[in-house]
Design an enzyme around this catalytic site. Structure first.
Site, PDB file in Angstrom:
ATOM      1  N   HIS A  18     -38.930  71.966  27.309  1.00 55.11           N
ATOM      2  CA  HIS A  18     -39.553  73.166  27.878  1.00 55.11           C
ATOM      3  C   HIS A  18     -40.863  73.460  27.152  1.00 55.11           C
ATOM      4  O   HIS A  18     -41.231  72.753  26.209  1.00 55.11           O
ATOM      5  CB  HIS A  18     -38.584  74.356  27.901  1.00 55.11           C
ATOM      6  CG  HIS A  18     -38.083  74.817  26.564  1.00 55.11           C
ATOM      7  ND1 HIS A  18     -38.910  75.235  25.540  1.00 55.11           N
ATOM      8  CD2 HIS A  18     -36.813  74.937  26.083  1.00 55.11           C
ATOM      9  CE1 HIS A  18     -38.182  75.611  24.507  1.00 55.11           C
ATOM     10  NE2 HIS A  18     -36.899  75.415  24.793  1.00 55.11           N
ATOM     11  N   HIS A  21     -40.936  73.538  23.305  1.00 56.80           N
ATOM     12  CA  HIS A  21     -40.978  72.210  22.657  1.00 56.80           C
ATOM     13  C   HIS A  21     -42.403  71.651  22.743  1.00 56.80           C
ATOM     14  O   HIS A  21     -42.919  71.070  21.798  1.00 56.80           O
ATOM     15  CB  HIS A  21     -40.039  71.219  23.359  1.00 56.80           C
ATOM     16  CG  HIS A  21     -38.598  71.615  23.340  1.00 56.80           C
ATOM     17  ND1 HIS A  21     -37.811  71.572  24.451  1.00 56.80           N
ATOM     18  CD2 HIS A  21     -37.814  72.055  22.329  1.00 56.80           C
ATOM     19  CE1 HIS A  21     -36.585  71.975  24.135  1.00 56.80           C
ATOM     20  NE2 HIS A  21     -36.569  72.270  22.847  1.00 56.80           N
ATOM     21  N   CYS A 126     -20.991  76.890  15.158  1.00 59.38           N
ATOM     22  CA  CYS A 126     -21.705  77.137  16.420  1.00 59.38           C
ATOM     23  C   CYS A 126     -22.338  75.826  16.872  1.00 59.38           C
ATOM     24  O   CYS A 126     -23.148  75.249  16.146  1.00 59.38           O
ATOM     25  CB  CYS A 126     -22.779  78.207  16.255  1.00 59.38           C
ATOM     26  SG  CYS A 126     -23.858  78.262  17.709  1.00 59.38           S
ATOM     27  N   CYS A 129     -26.241  75.943  17.238  1.00 61.78           N
ATOM     28  CA  CYS A 129     -26.986  75.765  15.979  1.00 61.78           C
ATOM     29  C   CYS A 129     -26.671  74.415  15.350  1.00 61.78           C
ATOM     30  O   CYS A 129     -27.386  73.976  14.466  1.00 61.78           O
ATOM     31  CB  CYS A 129     -26.612  76.827  14.951  1.00 61.78           C
ATOM     32  SG  CYS A 129     -26.927  78.516  15.422  1.00 61.78           S
ATOM     33  N   CYS A 144     -22.180  83.978  18.171  1.00 63.40           N
ATOM     34  CA  CYS A 144     -23.318  83.575  17.337  1.00 63.40           C
ATOM     35  C   CYS A 144     -24.512  84.416  17.772  1.00 63.40           C
ATOM     36  O   CYS A 144     -24.782  84.535  18.973  1.00 63.40           O
ATOM     37  CB  CYS A 144     -23.614  82.081  17.556  1.00 63.40           C
ATOM     38  SG  CYS A 144     -25.304  81.639  17.091  1.00 63.40           S
ATOM     39  N   HIS A 147     -27.064  82.203  19.845  1.00 63.63           N
ATOM     40  CA  HIS A 147     -26.680  81.540  21.093  1.00 63.63           C
ATOM     41  C   HIS A 147     -25.742  82.358  21.970  1.00 63.63           C
ATOM     42  O   HIS A 147     -25.393  81.936  23.070  1.00 63.63           O
ATOM     43  CB  HIS A 147     -26.085  80.153  20.785  1.00 63.63           C
ATOM     44  CG  HIS A 147     -27.100  79.230  20.192  1.00 63.63           C
ATOM     45  ND1 HIS A 147     -27.315  79.137  18.834  1.00 63.63           N
ATOM     46  CD2 HIS A 147     -28.014  78.427  20.786  1.00 63.63           C
ATOM     47  CE1 HIS A 147     -28.303  78.288  18.615  1.00 63.63           C
ATOM     48  NE2 HIS A 147     -28.750  77.847  19.767  1.00 63.63           N
ATOM     49  N   LYS A 294     -37.800  85.802  26.455  1.00 61.28           N
ATOM     50  CA  LYS A 294     -37.298  84.628  25.756  1.00 61.28           C
ATOM     51  C   LYS A 294     -37.014  83.520  26.786  1.00 61.28           C
ATOM     52  O   LYS A 294     -36.529  83.811  27.877  1.00 61.28           O
ATOM     53  CB  LYS A 294     -35.999  85.045  25.050  1.00 61.28           C
ATOM     54  CG  LYS A 294     -35.551  84.078  24.013  1.00 61.28           C
ATOM     55  CD  LYS A 294     -34.323  84.589  23.284  1.00 61.28           C
ATOM     56  CE  LYS A 294     -33.714  83.386  22.595  1.00 61.28           C
ATOM     57  NZ  LYS A 294     -32.352  83.483  22.260  1.00 61.28           N
ATOM     58  N   LYS A 297     -32.261  79.530  30.232  1.00 66.90           N
ATOM     59  CA  LYS A 297     -31.844  78.959  31.517  1.00 66.90           C
ATOM     60  C   LYS A 297     -31.406  80.056  32.472  1.00 66.90           C
ATOM     61  O   LYS A 297     -31.729  80.037  33.648  1.00 66.90           O
ATOM     62  CB  LYS A 297     -30.661  78.014  31.280  1.00 66.90           C
ATOM     63  CG  LYS A 297     -31.070  76.563  31.242  1.00 66.90           C
ATOM     64  CD  LYS A 297     -29.841  75.694  31.325  1.00 66.90           C
ATOM     65  CE  LYS A 297     -30.136  74.322  30.795  1.00 66.90           C
ATOM     66  NZ  LYS A 297     -28.938  73.550  30.527  1.00 66.90           N
TER      67      LYS A 297
HETATM   68  O1  ME8 Z   1     -33.764  72.501  16.334  1.00 65.05           O
HETATM   69  N1  ME8 Z   1     -41.237  78.340  21.160  1.00 65.05           N
HETATM   70  O2  ME8 Z   1     -34.000  71.029  18.090  1.00 65.05           O
HETATM   71  P1  ME8 Z   1     -34.430  72.023  19.255  1.00 65.05           P
HETATM   72  C1  ME8 Z   1     -41.673  77.524  20.190  1.00 65.05           C
HETATM   73  N2  ME8 Z   1     -32.976  69.069  16.715  1.00 65.05           N
HETATM   74  N3  ME8 Z   1     -40.925  76.555  19.636  1.00 65.05           N
HETATM   75  C2  ME8 Z   1     -39.679  76.399  20.086  1.00 65.05           C
HETATM   76  C3  ME8 Z   1     -39.132  77.206  21.120  1.00 65.05           C
HETATM   77  C4  ME8 Z   1     -39.985  78.224  21.660  1.00 65.05           C
HETATM   78  N4  ME8 Z   1     -39.584  79.040  22.620  1.00 65.05           N
HETATM   79  N5  ME8 Z   1     -37.874  76.793  21.337  1.00 65.05           N
HETATM   80  C5  ME8 Z   1     -37.625  75.774  20.482  1.00 65.05           C
HETATM   81  C6  ME8 Z   1     -33.682  71.380  16.806  1.00 65.05           C
HETATM   82  N6  ME8 Z   1     -38.715  75.533  19.723  1.00 65.05           N
HETATM   83  C7  ME8 Z   1     -33.298  70.206  15.925  1.00 65.05           C
HETATM   84  C8  ME8 Z   1     -34.449  69.911  14.979  1.00 65.05           C
HETATM   85  S1  ME8 Z   1     -35.640  68.520  13.037  1.00 65.05           S
HETATM   86  C9  ME8 Z   1     -35.143  67.478  11.837  1.00 65.05           C
HETATM   87  C10 ME8 Z   1     -34.219  68.786  14.020  1.00 65.05           C
HETATM   88  C11 ME8 Z   1     -38.857  74.540  18.651  1.00 65.05           C
HETATM   89  O3  ME8 Z   1     -34.536  71.144  20.453  1.00 65.05           O
HETATM   90  C12 ME8 Z   1     -37.812  74.719  17.560  1.00 65.05           C
HETATM   91  O4  ME8 Z   1     -38.177  75.763  16.688  1.00 65.05           O
HETATM   92  O5  ME8 Z   1     -33.511  73.196  19.316  1.00 65.05           O
HETATM   93  C13 ME8 Z   1     -37.848  73.357  16.895  1.00 65.05           C
HETATM   94  O6  ME8 Z   1     -38.883  73.308  15.938  1.00 65.05           O
HETATM   95  C14 ME8 Z   1     -38.137  72.423  18.079  1.00 65.05           C
HETATM   96  O7  ME8 Z   1     -38.618  73.251  19.153  1.00 65.05           O
HETATM   97  C15 ME8 Z   1     -36.914  71.668  18.538  1.00 65.05           C
HETATM   98  O8  ME8 Z   1     -35.870  72.556  18.828  1.00 65.05           O
END
Ligand code: ME8
Length: 528
Positions: A18, A21, A126, A129, A144, A147, A294, A297
């Site tokens: 999204h 990311h 969780c 997380c 949580c 979530h 926020k 989905k």
């Molecule tokens: O946390 N705005 O994966 P993830 C900005 N696999 N950044 C965002 C966001 C948003 N709305 N939503 C998510 C994980 N992110 C682990 C990481 S690293 C060794 C393992 C950012 O898919 C989030 O903060 O939940 C994170 O840095 C990245 O997207 C991946 O999130």
């Protein structure tokens, strides 16, 4: 050559990418491009986090094997980044054999040091997380807080990591050089977490009964390595692991604000235990909301970055994400704001300066860059823009860098309006007219270079129209030792090919950008 090794968090592949990311991956790409054109040896790593319960469950629900599922999902993430012109040097997947070996070796070394022991544990896990949640952090419904789902009661025998042994060393690491964890507010937040007695030894494995989809603990068939140990180690694998490729330690781990505990406490402690050098820095960015809400989905506002690029183009998306809000704070994405900024700042301000300058050069200077060295206030400001942008970028102040570039463009547009070179030429004041044009062309050259990390396609078009045959993204290869870039060459033939950036028209021909944004959200939803 100075090295710059930048990483992003690796995304869980249980759902599609999204805009949140995308925000982080574009930011890392901006930094990679910025340092590359400043002549550094850059290595940019991104990728996906493919193990864990969440992925195992989602694959099963989709009627697929975990491997089949992660293969499909990883390809989606990769394709999204390609569309956005995010160009990593390596896209890592945690299911790669090379990574599995590094993780197991890491585990072995931590064990050898005596920092891993077996113990039993009961807690609230969780799956969102992929972590245990403390009882007192659960909300009133027992969910949580992040979530909004109830954690599972987990009770089993696992391997534990002696985090407690490293707490003092981590505190020292974070305090002796405050630039290691930024922004400072986040650093203080992690230092507070470190004081919490419950942030202590943690489980680094799961029994095979509760998690199959993961890397086996070396020497113990019944246990699988906990997902965070596996995930964090990707940065070290990308840096060549124990054999090395010349890039480790990372210069910067770019991560979201929600995962700083893992990056600033767990990760440095693991590295200390395994006897590996620590990264130079961690920066936590803010979160992106969509039209004030926020991303979720259930709200149906999960914007597919691919649909967005198809509607507006990669540069527009990249630019609008970083021009408006501060990178270290939460920011908002809206279609209306994207259209407004792109039209007024790129199409109008930058586009008009280029178009007017080139038209006048064609008409009055035989299409060639005039040969002069004017001295005036705008040129002085233009000469400073590099340093100003550097200052902002050093602080990860992306919007500050963009605003400084735009202010210079505004100044040049105003200067042209005031000096009226078209009248000067008409009055036979050729030299004066040429000096005004040269000043504006120099501003344009610097604008193309400095906007490049944010808008690579637009900058390349500007570069070409200014008469260059090479790529603006390669200027770092020929940078002089003193960091000074040559002036725009006199006599170079410009190529006026019309607007570099077309104004974005809304589907209705109006300016209802919000509608445009939600159309993208809708079409993204429809695709699932
Ligand atoms: O946390 N705005 O994966 P993830 C900005 N696999 N950044 C965002 C966001 C948003 N709305 N939503 C998510 C994980 N992110 C682990 C990481 S690293 C060794 C393992 C950012 O898919 C989030 O903060 O939940 C994170 O840095 C990245 O997207 C991946 O999130």
């Amino acid at each position: 050559m100075e090295k710059f090794y930048v990483t992003t968090a690796i995304d869980y592949v249980n759902a599609s990418p999204h805009i949140g990311h995308a925000y982080e991956k574009i930011a890392a790409d901006v930094l990679a491009r910025f340092h590359r054109i400043r002549g550094k040896d850059v290595f940019f790593l991104t990728g996906v986090d493919e193990h864990g319960i969440k992925v195992e469950r989602t694959a099963a629900a989709a009627g697929k094997s975990p491997q089949e599922f992660v293969d499909e999902m990883s390809a989606k993430f990769k394709a999204a980044w390609e569309k956005l012109n995010v160009v990593p040097d390596r896209f890592i997947r945690t299911t790669e054999d090379e990574h599995k070996k590094v993780v197991q070796e890491m585990f072995r070394r931590m064990q050898e040091k005596g920092d891993i022991y077996k113990s039993s544990y009961t807690g609230h896990y969780c799956e969102g997380c992929e972590d245990f949640v403390r009882e007192r952090d659960l909300d009133e419904q027992g969910n949580c807080p992040n979530h909004k789902k109830p954690p599972r009661q987990v009770s089993e025998e696992n391997y534990f990591f002696k985090l407690s042994k490293y707490k003092d060393a981590i505190r020292k690491w974070m305090t002796e050089d405050p630039s290691r964890v930024q922004p400072d507010g986040r650093r203080k937040e992690v230092l507070n977490q470190l004081e919490d007695p419950e942030v202590t030894d943690f489980s680094v494995s799961r029994s095979k009964n509760s998690l199959k989809w993961g890397i086996p603990v070396p020497g113990d068939e019944d246990q699988v390595i906990y997902v965070w140990i596996d995930a964090l180690t990707n940065y070290f694998t990308g840096g060549g692991g124990f054999e090395g490729n010349g890039y480790w330690p990372a210069t910067l781990h770019l991560v979201g604000k929600d995962i700083i505990k893992f990056h600033c406490i767990y990760w440095p402690a693991m590295l200390m235990a395994a006897g590996v050098e620590l990264p130079a820095g961690v920066f936590a960015h803010g979160f992106i909301t969509v039209e004030g809400q926020k991303i979720s989905k259930s709200l149906g506002n999960v914007i597919d970055p691919i649909a967005l690029v198809e509607q507006y183009g990669a540069d527009a998306v990249r630019y609008s994400l970083f021009s408006g809000s501060a990178f270290d704070q939460d920011g908002d994405f809206s279609g209306k704001e994207l259209i407004r900024r792109v039209n007024s700042e790129l199409a109008n301000n930058v586009g008009n300066l280029l178009n007017r300058s080139l038209t006048l050069v064609d008409k009055n200077c035989g299409g060639k860059i005039p040969d002069c060295q004017p001295e005036n206030l705008v040129r002085k400001q233009a000469n400073l823009i590099h340093e100003t942008v550097d200052e902002h970028m050093k602080k990860y102040d992306f919007s500050g860098a963009i605003n400084a570039i735009l202010a210079l463009v505004d100044q040049a547009n105003k200067y042209m309006n005031d000096e009226k070179p078209w009248t000067l030429f008409k009055e036979g004041k050729q030299k004066e007219g040429e000096e005004v044009l040269f000043t504006c062309l120099e501003v344009l050259r610097r604008t193309a270079m400095n906007l490049y990390p944010f808008t690579p396609e637009l900058s390349q078009k500007m570069w070409y129209q200014l008469g260059y045959d090479d790529e603006v993204g390669k200027i770092g290869d020929s940078i002089r030792d003193d960091g000074f870039f040559d002036l725009i060459p006199a006599g170079q033939t410009v190529r006026n090919q019309g607007p570099i950036f077309k104004r974005i028209e809304d589907g209705d021909g109006g300016t209802d950008g919000d509608k445009a944004g939600s159309e993208v959200a809708k079409s993204a939803k429809g695709k699932k």
